[in-house]
Enzyme design. Structure first.
Site, mmCIF file in Angstrom:
data_model
loop_
_atom_site.group_PDB
_atom_site.id
_atom_site.type_symbol
_atom_site.label_atom_id
_atom_site.label_comp_id
_atom_site.label_asym_id
_atom_site.label_seq_id
_atom_site.Cartn_x
_atom_site.Cartn_y
_atom_site.Cartn_z
ATOM 1 N N ALA A 74 60.434 110.813 -21.550
ATOM 2 C CA ALA A 74 59.804 111.715 -22.526
ATOM 3 C C ALA A 74 59.685 113.155 -22.022
ATOM 4 C CB ALA A 74 58.431 111.169 -22.911
ATOM 5 N N PRO A 117 58.573 108.640 -17.024
ATOM 6 C CA PRO A 117 57.464 107.851 -17.574
ATOM 7 C C PRO A 117 57.906 106.712 -18.487
ATOM 8 C CG PRO A 117 57.625 109.981 -18.671
ATOM 9 C CD PRO A 117 58.546 110.040 -17.483
HETATM 10 C C1 DQA Z 1 64.967 107.926 -22.797
HETATM 11 C C2 DQA Z 1 64.893 108.637 -24.158
HETATM 12 C C3 DQA Z 1 63.606 109.418 -24.299
HETATM 13 O O1 DQA Z 1 63.550 110.069 -25.562
HETATM 14 C C4 DQA Z 1 62.418 108.473 -24.208
HETATM 15 O O2 DQA Z 1 61.217 109.196 -24.255
HETATM 16 C C5 DQA Z 1 62.476 107.588 -23.028
HETATM 17 C C6 DQA Z 1 63.748 107.053 -22.570
HETATM 18 C C7 DQA Z 1 66.202 107.009 -22.671
HETATM 19 O O3 DQA Z 1 66.512 106.635 -21.557
HETATM 20 O O4 DQA Z 1 66.822 106.659 -23.680
HETATM 21 O O5 DQA Z 1 61.432 107.204 -22.493
HETATM 22 O O6 DQA Z 1 65.051 108.908 -21.781
#
Ligand code: DQA
Length: 147
Positions: free
Chosen positions: A80, A13
């Site tokens: 997320a 997402p």
């Molecule tokens: C993420 C890190 C996650 O905490 C966040 O919700 C994202 C992107 C990253 O690629 O750094 O949407 O997966």
């Protein structure tokens, strides 16, 4: 192409918003631009990639469930859902093909709630904090795992 030369790359997402979304954290490349880099590396490594993005947990679960039929490995940025989804973790564990968990940002350097990955235990390993390059490192790792 043989199944073990095919890798499914999943973006979770909000990753459709890359480029515009908090660029100081996630960089300025769009998802399209990152996907082109993944495809270029796949070509260099002699593997086939299929790349999909969804904002829906159920759709991601479905794709992970179906993945062993056509793919030898997965690269997944669950975004997320990394921190919340028991369903995605269970789907990865059930799929039984190697999965490389990737993150653009270093999830251990951020808010407390991002420091826990529910999917990590179902993954072969994790690459976090190298910007878009996390996907490229993840693809290299996935390809090595099925070679
Ligand atoms: C993420 C890190 C996650 O905490 C966040 O919700 C994202 C992107 C990253 O690629 O750094 O949407 O997966």
């Amino acid at each position: 192409m043989a199944k073990n030369r095919k890798v499914l790359v999943l973006h979770g997402p909000n990753l459709n918003l890359l480029g515009k979304r908090e660029p100081e954290i996630y960089g300025r490349l769009t998802l399209e631009q990152i996907n082109r880099k993944i495809e270029a590396l796949a070509k260099e490594l002699g593997v086939e990639v299929e790349i999909r993005q969804s904002n829906s947990e159920g759709e991601l679960v479905q794709w992970v469930q179906e993945s062993p039929k056509r793919f030898g490995a997965l690269v997944i940025n669950a975004a997320a859902y990394t921190h919340t989804s028991v369903a995605l973790r269970d789907a990865l564990a059930a799929a039984g093909i190697p999965a490389v968990e990737v993150h653009i940002s270093n999830i251990y350097k951020r808010e407390e709630f991002r420091r826990r990955s529910l999917i990590a235990e179902a993954a072969a390993g994790q690459i976090t904090g190298f910007g878009f390059n996390s996907y490229l490192l993840g693809l290299r790792a996935a390809v090595d795992l099925v070679r």
